[in-house]
Design a protein around this motif. Structure first.
Motif, PDB file in Angstrom:
ATOM      1  N   ILE A 133     -20.189   3.085   1.277  1.00  0.00           N
ATOM      2  CA  ILE A 133     -18.976   3.880   1.491  1.00  0.00           C
ATOM      3  C   ILE A 133     -17.788   2.966   1.754  1.00  0.00           C
ATOM      4  N   ALA A 134     -18.003   1.893   2.516  1.00  0.00           N
ATOM      5  CA  ALA A 134     -16.919   0.945   2.803  1.00  0.00           C
ATOM      6  C   ALA A 134     -16.409   0.299   1.524  1.00  0.00           C
ATOM      7  N   ILE A 135     -17.323  -0.090   0.632  1.00  0.00           N
ATOM      8  CA  ILE A 135     -16.917  -0.686  -0.644  1.00  0.00           C
ATOM      9  C   ILE A 135     -16.106   0.314  -1.461  1.00  0.00           C
ATOM     10  N   ALA A 136     -16.589   1.555  -1.545  1.00  0.00           N
ATOM     11  CA  ALA A 136     -15.884   2.577  -2.320  1.00  0.00           C
ATOM     12  C   ALA A 136     -14.502   2.865  -1.732  1.00  0.00           C
ATOM     13  N   ALA A 137     -14.411   2.978  -0.413  1.00  0.00           N
ATOM     14  CA  ALA A 137     -13.133   3.268   0.234  1.00  0.00           C
ATOM     15  C   ALA A 137     -12.144   2.125   0.033  1.00  0.00           C
ATOM     16  N   ALA A 138     -12.628   0.893   0.118  1.00  0.00           N
ATOM     17  CA  ALA A 138     -11.749  -0.256  -0.098  1.00  0.00           C
ATOM     18  C   ALA A 138     -11.206  -0.268  -1.526  1.00  0.00           C
ATOM     19  N   MET A 139     -12.044   0.060  -2.502  1.00  0.00           N
ATOM     20  CA  MET A 139     -11.595   0.095  -3.896  1.00  0.00           C
ATOM     21  C   MET A 139     -10.583   1.213  -4.118  1.00  0.00           C
ATOM     22  N   ILE A 140     -10.779   2.358  -3.468  1.00  0.00           N
ATOM     23  CA  ILE A 140      -9.805   3.446  -3.571  1.00  0.00           C
ATOM     24  C   ILE A 140      -8.453   3.010  -3.007  1.00  0.00           C
ATOM     25  N   ALA A 141      -8.493   2.307  -1.880  1.00  0.00           N
ATOM     26  CA  ALA A 141      -7.251   1.832  -1.267  1.00  0.00           C
ATOM     27  C   ALA A 141      -6.540   0.836  -2.180  1.00  0.00           C
ATOM     28  N   LEU A 142      -7.295  -0.079  -2.794  1.00  0.00           N
ATOM     29  CA  LEU A 142      -6.686  -1.100  -3.643  1.00  0.00           C
ATOM     30  C   LEU A 142      -6.143  -0.496  -4.940  1.00  0.00           C
ATOM     31  N   PHE A 143      -6.944   0.313  -5.620  1.00  0.00           N
ATOM     32  CA  PHE A 143      -6.490   0.924  -6.867  1.00  0.00           C
ATOM     33  C   PHE A 143      -5.395   1.958  -6.608  1.00  0.00           C
ATOM     34  N   GLY A 144      -5.495   2.663  -5.478  1.00  0.00           N
ATOM     35  CA  GLY A 144      -4.461   3.640  -5.143  1.00  0.00           C
ATOM     36  C   GLY A 144      -3.119   3.001  -4.892  1.00  0.00           C
ATOM     37  N   GLY A 145      -3.120   1.861  -4.213  1.00  0.00           N
ATOM     38  CA  GLY A 145      -1.866   1.148  -3.976  1.00  0.00           C
ATOM     39  C   GLY A 145      -1.330   0.483  -5.227  1.00  0.00           C
ATOM     40  N   LEU A 146      -2.218   0.181  -6.191  1.00  0.00           N
ATOM     41  CA  LEU A 146      -1.808  -0.489  -7.420  1.00  0.00           C
ATOM     42  C   LEU A 146      -1.106   0.460  -8.390  1.00  0.00           C
ATOM     43  N   TYR A 147      -1.574   1.701  -8.493  1.00  0.00           N
ATOM     44  CA  TYR A 147      -1.038   2.678  -9.452  1.00  0.00           C
ATOM     45  C   TYR A 147       0.457   2.925  -9.221  1.00  0.00           C
TER      46      TYR A 147
ATOM     47  N   GLY B 223       0.798  -1.214   0.000  1.00  0.00           N
ATOM     48  CA  GLY B 223       0.000   0.000   0.000  1.00  0.00           C
ATOM     49  C   GLY B 223       0.835   1.270   0.000  1.00  0.00           C
ATOM     50  N   ALA B 224       0.287   2.351  -0.559  1.00  0.00           N
ATOM     51  CA  ALA B 224       0.921   3.661  -0.501  1.00  0.00           C
ATOM     52  C   ALA B 224       0.585   4.319   0.831  1.00  0.00           C
ATOM     53  N   GLY B 225       1.374   5.320   1.202  1.00  0.00           N
ATOM     54  CA  GLY B 225       1.154   5.975   2.487  1.00  0.00           C
ATOM     55  C   GLY B 225      -0.214   6.598   2.615  1.00  0.00           C
ATOM     56  N   TRP B 226      -0.679   7.275   1.545  1.00  0.00           N
ATOM     57  CA  TRP B 226      -1.959   7.984   1.617  1.00  0.00           C
ATOM     58  C   TRP B 226      -3.151   7.042   1.635  1.00  0.00           C
ATOM     59  N   THR B 227      -2.957   5.788   1.200  1.00  0.00           N
ATOM     60  CA  THR B 227      -4.097   4.876   1.135  1.00  0.00           C
ATOM     61  C   THR B 227      -4.492   4.319   2.501  1.00  0.00           C
ATOM     62  N   TRP B 228      -3.728   4.658   3.548  1.00  0.00           N
ATOM     63  CA  TRP B 228      -4.196   4.317   4.892  1.00  0.00           C
ATOM     64  C   TRP B 228      -5.491   5.071   5.211  1.00  0.00           C
ATOM     65  N   GLY B 229      -5.659   6.253   4.594  1.00  0.00           N
ATOM     66  CA  GLY B 229      -6.875   7.030   4.827  1.00  0.00           C
ATOM     67  C   GLY B 229      -8.133   6.287   4.394  1.00  0.00           C
ATOM     68  N   PRO B 230      -8.198   5.797   3.125  1.00  0.00           N
ATOM     69  CA  PRO B 230      -9.364   5.014   2.711  1.00  0.00           C
ATOM     70  C   PRO B 230      -9.573   3.745   3.528  1.00  0.00           C
TER      71      PRO B 230
END
Length: 338
Positions: free
Chosen positions: A255-269, A219-226
């Protein structure tokens, strides 16, 4: 913003919309037998998603089409390497769709029971396998220098991926319970609320372990937020359903589903499909994308058509917004009874 980044984000949004919308109707299908004690109960459950389930699948078609057009190399590796898993999902979705259409065609309890089993099968299989697939995408799979997947179907069944499957299944089940509680009245509404309070702790624990594991590994540092937002939202859904706030509970799992997807896609990029063989072989938004001209044309089409699709789908949900109960279900003839 580069067009490759824009389309990576847009594809992430499409998958998020798909999991948010299709997630609750998968959940309803998974609940057909646990909550549907009578034929009337099962008809109530099916009627909650009857007007919208096929529209929800448009998001899957659009996400797949956008991936094919914007990132053809990602699409090629994904659909060749994950062929068997995606084929099972496709079969399950076909069986599920046919079951919705055919269960009421014959006045026979056995006929309906068989199609009800098909609905359950067609809901459970994608709910699990989508989690397995996305867990493998973010964790990385064996890809060679030519972008070819070199593993097998069993390569995908690793501990992290299996946990991902358990997470999506439990999360969709909880999302579906909240939707049933929001859309129904009477005994089935009460049973859905009680079941949601039992399923929520399981979804919270599984989701927390999965997201923290992913964050620690890649994971990226900022994705701890999502990740934190997802955890708080799941806990809030439990508090809301206990307080009788069905709409807030459903919103919270969304919201939980959306936040989890942001965390996963954010860490993937910037990767779109990491290679576990060698990071240099990973597919990225740059080496897997279409030409700039193709992405520009696609962006104009998306800008024109996306608001139209969103408006139509919002209108359909508004039209069918009322709760459903036994009083809305016509009497059904039970064979063997007068």
């Amino acid at each position: 913003m580069e067009l490759t980044t824009f389309w990576f984000i847009l594809i992430g949004v499409l998958w998020t919309g798909y999991f948010f919308l299709e997630g609750f109707d998968f959940g309803v299908g998974m609940l057909l037998h646990p909550l549907g004690r009578t034929e009337t109960d099962r008809r109530i459950l099916i009627n909650t998603i009857g007007p919208v389930w096929d529209g929800n699948e448009v998001w899957l078609i659009t996400a797949g089409g956008a991936t094919f057009a914007a990132f053809p190399n990602w699409y090629a590796t994904l659909f060749s390497g994950f062929y068997l898993a995606l084929f099972l999902i496709l079969i399950a979705l076909i069986v599920r769709g046919v079951a919705f259409e055919y269960r009421g065609k014959v006045d026979s309890a056995r006929w309906r029971q068989r199609w009800d089993l098909c609905i359950a099968f067609g809901s459970w299989v994608p709910a699990v396998l989508w989690g397995v697939a996305f867990a493998n995408i973010v964790a990385g799979v064996p890809i060679n220098r030519h972008g070819d997947f070199t593993g097998t179907f069993f390569t995908l069944l690793n501990p992290f991926a299996l946990l991902g499957g358990a997470v999506t299944a439990s999360l969709f089940l909880l999302h579906g319970l909240h939707f049933v509680a929001l859309k129904t009245e009477g005994p089935i509404h009460d049973r859905a609320k009680l079941a949601a309070q039992r399923v929520a702790p399981v979804a919270i624990v599984l989701g927390a372990v999965f997201l923290i594991w992913n964050q620690v590994e890649r994971g990226a540092g900022w994705t701890w937020g999502p990740v934190l937002v997802a955890a708080v939202a799941l806990v809030a859904s439990l508090v809301a359903i206990r307080a009788g706030r069905d709409g807030w509970a459903f919103t919270a799992t969304g919201i939980a589903i959306a936040a989890a997807m942001i965390a996963l896609f954010g860490g993937l990029y910037p990767d779109v499909m990491p290679s576990s063989t060698d990071p240099a072989f990973s597919l990225t938004v740059h080496n897997a994308s279409s030409t700039a001209y193709t992405l520009r044309i696609m962006s104009w089409v998306a800008a024109i058509m996306t608001p139209v699709v969103l408006a139509y789908q919002a209108w359909s949900y508004w039209v069918f917004r009322r709760r459903i109960g036994e009083r809305h279900i016509p009497a059904v003839h039970v064979p063997g009874q007068p």
